[in-house]
Design a protein around this motif. Sequence first.
Motif, short mmCIF file in Angstrom:
data_model
loop_
_atom_site.label_atom_id
_atom_site.label_comp_id
_atom_site.label_asym_id
_atom_site.label_seq_id
_atom_site.Cartn_x
_atom_site.Cartn_y
_atom_site.Cartn_z
N GLU A 21 0.82 -1.21 0.00
CA GLU A 21 0.00 0.00 0.00
C GLU A 21 0.86 1.27 0.00
O GLU A 21 2.08 1.21 0.02
N THR A 37 1.02 -9.04 2.14
CA THR A 37 0.40 -7.71 2.11
C THR A 37 1.15 -6.80 3.08
O THR A 37 1.32 -7.15 4.25
N LYS A 39 0.75 -3.09 4.62
CA LYS A 39 -0.22 -2.01 4.72
C LYS A 39 0.49 -0.64 4.68
O LYS A 39 1.70 -0.55 4.92
N LYS A 58 -1.19 -4.33 10.01
CA LYS A 58 -2.66 -4.40 10.13
C LYS A 58 -3.18 -3.34 11.10
O LYS A 58 -2.58 -3.09 12.15
N ARG A 93 0.04 -2.52 13.21
CA ARG A 93 0.56 -1.18 13.22
C ARG A 93 1.11 -0.87 14.62
O ARG A 93 0.76 -1.54 15.58
N ASN B 51 -11.16 -10.02 6.86
CA ASN B 51 -9.78 -9.58 6.65
C ASN B 51 -8.99 -10.54 5.75
O ASN B 51 -9.47 -11.60 5.36
#
Lengths: 230, 230, 230
Positions: A21, A37, A39, A58, A93, B51
């Motif tokens: 991201e 993934t 973030k 996350k 996070r 999720n």
Amino acid sequence: MIHESVIFGKNVTFGENIIIEDNVIIGDNVTIGNNVTIKANTKIGNGVQINDLTILGKGTSTNKKMARKPSNSADPLVVEDGVIIGCNCVIYRTVLLEKGVFVGDLSSIRENVTVGMDSIIGRNVMVENKTNIGKRVTIQTGCYITADMIIEDEVFFGPCCSTSNDKYMGMGNFEHQGPIVKKGAKIGNNATLLPAIVIGENSIVGAGTVVTKDVPSNKTVVGNPGRVIK
Amino acid sequence: MIHESVIFGKNVTFGENIIIEDNVIIGDNVTIGNNVTIKANTKIGNGVQINDLTILGKGTSTNKKMARKPSNSADPLVVEDGVIIGCNCVIYRTVLLEKGVFVGDLSSIRENVTVGMDSIIGRNVMVENKTNIGKRVTIQTGCYITADMIIEDEVFFGPCCSTSNDKYMGMGNFEHQGPIVKKGAKIGNNATLLPAIVIGENSIVGAGTVVTKDVPSNKTVVGNPGRVIK
Amino acid sequence: MIHESVIFGKNVTFGENIIIEDNVIIGDNVTIGNNVTIKANTKIGNGVQINDLTILGKGTSTNKKMARKPSNSADPLVVEDGVIIGCNCVIYRTVLLEKGVFVGDLSSIRENVTVGMDSIIGRNVMVENKTNIGKRVTIQTGCYITADMIIEDEVFFGPCCSTSNDKYMGMGNFEHQGPIVKKGAKIGNNATLLPAIVIGENSIVGAGTVVTKDVPSNKTVVGNPGRVIK
């Protein structure tokens, strides 16, 4: 899909089906596995290895029954140089993984946690929020590290240890405090630590012990409830 | 790949690499993360969050050593409004998640299970088949909920509790019965509950207790084996 | 992406987003789920089922604090005929899964492990390296099987059992030895087995027992510490 704002170092290796991201920063010589993934805003140092099917950065989620809302901090996940992260991990996070940390497969670390330099978080370890883990700590496979713990440097947790932080087991919104484990203490496999107890420096908790009160430094406790032995 | 027979509500958000099989129904304002698979016939209500890396509606599988074959029901997974499901979860067919349920990361729920309204299934919790979980129940991180249990409303399980349902440990095909945990009971972390025991209403099981026989209502048990204290 | 060197049998079913690396061999009638990664050189027999989000043939990784480096064997993962592997599993290189083995969701098996014919590795079970598991063994959900164990044929582990192999808990580089569990022994849920103890043939370990010394054959032990009962 890799967002166009992502900044890469040199010699980064990519798996397939990766999602990165916006505003992620990635250092040199990083390896990213398949189906990873990352973030938004996550910071990844040099030489980091991220294995397949792992999620980094996350955000928080809750339902209405949860009395205690986690802070909705926007601080990113920071992964320092040389960290190795296994497969199928979920790291939130507002976590700091210091240099050389190892995180095993199928583990998860929640918000507001620091893991100190060269520490080991074994496979399938769950770490709750607001806990501080020192340097050169070993937390073996399957341990549960509750919220609001302090784990000092060079502590050793054998496999499957369990900890808790809520004396009142969900009755009302009392203050929570996890166990405090002092420098060099060693906790045997499948031990149970109750809320707010202190394990003294270099003390030993035998396998399967249920620790219901503080343990002085340099002592050994065994049994249910745990008792000091000579 | 999203099958052409899938029915969507308004304002559904999609991650990447999603697979949605035939005859799935998805409500309004649903969020679906990356690498999610939703198996055939699953029903998803409004406002549900799913999720990354989660699998919904998995079918049954066994090998030839398993004496007890699960029913091969074709009933779908039903996820009611406002449910939140974490990352890396595996939720089977023939499960009902009622409104507002929260399921943490790395959890799994097998067939023929109902989770009541607003209940919390923590991270890395494993729920076996044919168990009924009431409303406003909390099951904290790392618990193991065996098959054939009854968990009434407002029960609280601390982290890492273990349950079992087979007195004969695999010797022959006897009837299985998991523990029955009555309304409002509270179970401390890493407690062990034996098959078919009853924990009475509002009773408390201390952390690390091994519960080998029924506990009357409004009592507290601690130790190995568990004994009632005043 | 499927590498061009991969060899397939007849009637192989593929999910989406699959990665199969070089020199993998896959038998007839194999089913491969979504987002599966199969690493280089893995050998898959006939009739094998591999569910979604699973990783087969993972290599070794360590950080600098780990005193004991696993062998960096290049031997592949071998999965024999009829094996069923769940979702979100991580199975390493240098593992042999014999015919008919079942591996549940969210499990992991490390290097240099053999799982004997028709044995069951439950959901969320973690197996460490250099352990040998016999035939027709049941290891239920959530067990932790340490390194350097010997588990003979027809052993039964209830859910959430914990084992360890290091008496000195990380102090120096002593030899490690996991428990040795003889043929037909049965271990109750959430039992704790200490390093190097021997559980005799057909013995029974009660739920929640902490086994600190050897158990003769055909005996039952309960309590903390475990004591033989009549």
